[in-house]
Design a protein around this motif. Structure first.
Motif, mmCIF file in Angstrom:
data_model
loop_
_atom_site.group_PDB
_atom_site.id
_atom_site.type_symbol
_atom_site.label_atom_id
_atom_site.label_comp_id
_atom_site.label_asym_id
_atom_site.label_seq_id
_atom_site.Cartn_x
_atom_site.Cartn_y
_atom_site.Cartn_z
ATOM 1 N N VAL A 24 -5.702 20.101 -15.063
ATOM 2 C CA VAL A 24 -5.471 18.930 -15.261
ATOM 3 C C VAL A 24 -6.945 18.447 -16.114
ATOM 4 O O VAL A 24 -7.791 18.951 -15.469
ATOM 5 N N PRO A 25 -6.674 17.674 -17.090
ATOM 6 C CA PRO A 25 -8.021 17.143 -17.847
ATOM 7 C C PRO A 25 -8.766 16.284 -16.911
ATOM 8 O O PRO A 25 -8.019 15.572 -16.129
ATOM 9 N N THR A 26 -9.955 16.386 -17.009
ATOM 10 C CA THR A 26 -10.836 15.679 -15.994
ATOM 11 C C THR A 26 -10.555 14.167 -16.179
ATOM 12 O O THR A 26 -10.493 13.431 -14.971
ATOM 13 N N GLU A 27 -10.369 13.543 -17.291
ATOM 14 C CA GLU A 27 -10.322 12.147 -17.268
ATOM 15 C C GLU A 27 -8.899 11.799 -16.752
ATOM 16 O O GLU A 27 -8.623 10.505 -16.497
ATOM 17 N N THR A 28 -7.699 12.476 -16.546
ATOM 18 C CA THR A 28 -6.776 11.912 -15.979
ATOM 19 C C THR A 28 -6.545 12.653 -14.343
ATOM 20 O O THR A 28 -5.689 12.154 -13.742
ATOM 21 N N ALA A 29 -7.485 13.534 -14.128
ATOM 22 C CA ALA A 29 -7.281 13.921 -12.810
ATOM 23 C C ALA A 29 -7.693 12.884 -11.897
ATOM 24 O O ALA A 29 -8.626 11.972 -11.965
ATOM 25 N N LYS A 30 -7.054 12.810 -10.383
ATOM 26 C CA LYS A 30 -7.540 12.194 -9.554
ATOM 27 C C LYS A 30 -8.658 12.847 -8.592
ATOM 28 O O LYS A 30 -8.242 13.766 -7.959
ATOM 29 N N CYS A 38 -3.586 16.352 -9.526
ATOM 30 C CA CYS A 38 -3.025 16.179 -10.781
ATOM 31 C C CYS A 38 -2.394 14.783 -10.652
ATOM 32 O O CYS A 38 -2.455 14.035 -11.796
ATOM 33 N N SER A 39 -2.334 14.319 -9.457
ATOM 34 C CA SER A 39 -1.759 12.957 -9.087
ATOM 35 C C SER A 39 -1.900 12.419 -7.758
ATOM 36 O O SER A 39 -2.506 13.141 -7.001
ATOM 37 N N THR A 40 -1.830 11.045 -7.738
ATOM 38 C CA THR A 40 -2.216 10.696 -6.345
ATOM 39 C C THR A 40 -1.302 11.069 -5.230
ATOM 40 O O THR A 40 -1.696 11.429 -4.138
ATOM 41 N N ASP A 41 -0.028 11.437 -5.685
ATOM 42 C CA ASP A 41 1.052 12.181 -4.804
ATOM 43 C C ASP A 41 0.644 13.451 -4.220
ATOM 44 O O ASP A 41 0.715 13.582 -2.950
#
Ligand SMILES: [Zn+2]
Ligand SMILES: [Zn+2]
Length: 202
Positions: A24-30, A38-41
């Motif tokens: 995942v790109p760092t800026e969209t990674a959680k 990759c996501s909060t889930d």
């Protein structure tokens, strides 16, 4: 994500989701301070895995240990080290009478024993951890008779010799007990006490 893969210079800005292992790109990674997701889930899902629970627990333990250590000042470490040295001396002298009045352990006031300093901690802080300078003493002598220095000296000479007593008396060497030294001292004397106790048990 493909943009990053094509552009080699930006590759290093990818993180891998700890849960699904996808990049995942760092800026969209959680990122939660421990791992990237990759996501909060997936962050929540990972925390439910054994690995996640374990990592969180370790991080917490480390944090509380560090916080605890940071809270201890040098004077706290002095107290801890003194307690360790004194406990060792009380055990070493457990069968000896009070160093200044000769009361036997079972006759000692209130049944409790102090570790008394011949040359006081206040006047000779450089000798506060010197085990030649410390002996088991009844509470009465230690706390109410100002340590009974004269009779303390007589008995100390009998136990360790005039030479050593005079060496203590003339020892004015300044000692800076820094935190690292104090920690070591505490550790060493706690260990020494454990070893002594084990030897006696046999
Ligand atoms: Zn994921
Ligand atoms: Zn006494």
């Amino acid at each position: 994500m493909q943009i990053y893969l094509i552009n080699g210079a930006m590759k290093s800005t990818n993180r891998r989701c700890a849960y699904c292992k996808k990049k995942v790109p760092t800026e969209t990674a959680k990122i939660n301070g421990l791992k990237a997701f990759c996501s909060t889930d997936h962050a929540i899902a990972w925390l439910e895995t054994e690995k996640g629970k374990d990592t969180l627990k370790k991080a917490r333990n480390k944090k509380t240990k560090e916080a605890r250590e940071r809270l201890l000042t040098r004077s706290d470490h002095i107290k801890l080290a003194q307690a360790a040295v004194n406990a060792f001396v009380r055990f070493r002298d457990r069968n000896k009478p009070c160093v200044s009045c000769g009361a036997m352990p079972e006759q000692k006031y209130g049944g409790s024993v102090d570790a008394g300093h011949y040359l006081s901690r206040g006047s000779r802080p450089n000798l506060r951890f010197n085990t030649f300078n410390i002996a088991a003493q009844c509470v009465k002598c230690n706390r109410w008779r100002s340590g009974e220095a004269a009779s303390f000296r007589v008995e100390l000479i009998r136990r360790i010799g005039l030479d050593r007593v005079e060496r203590l008396e003339s020892d004015h060497k300044e000692r800076k007990f820094d935190i690292e030294y104090l920690k070591r001292l505490t550790k060493i004397f706690r260990k020494r006490l454990r070893i002594y106790k084990k030897l006696v048990d046999r």
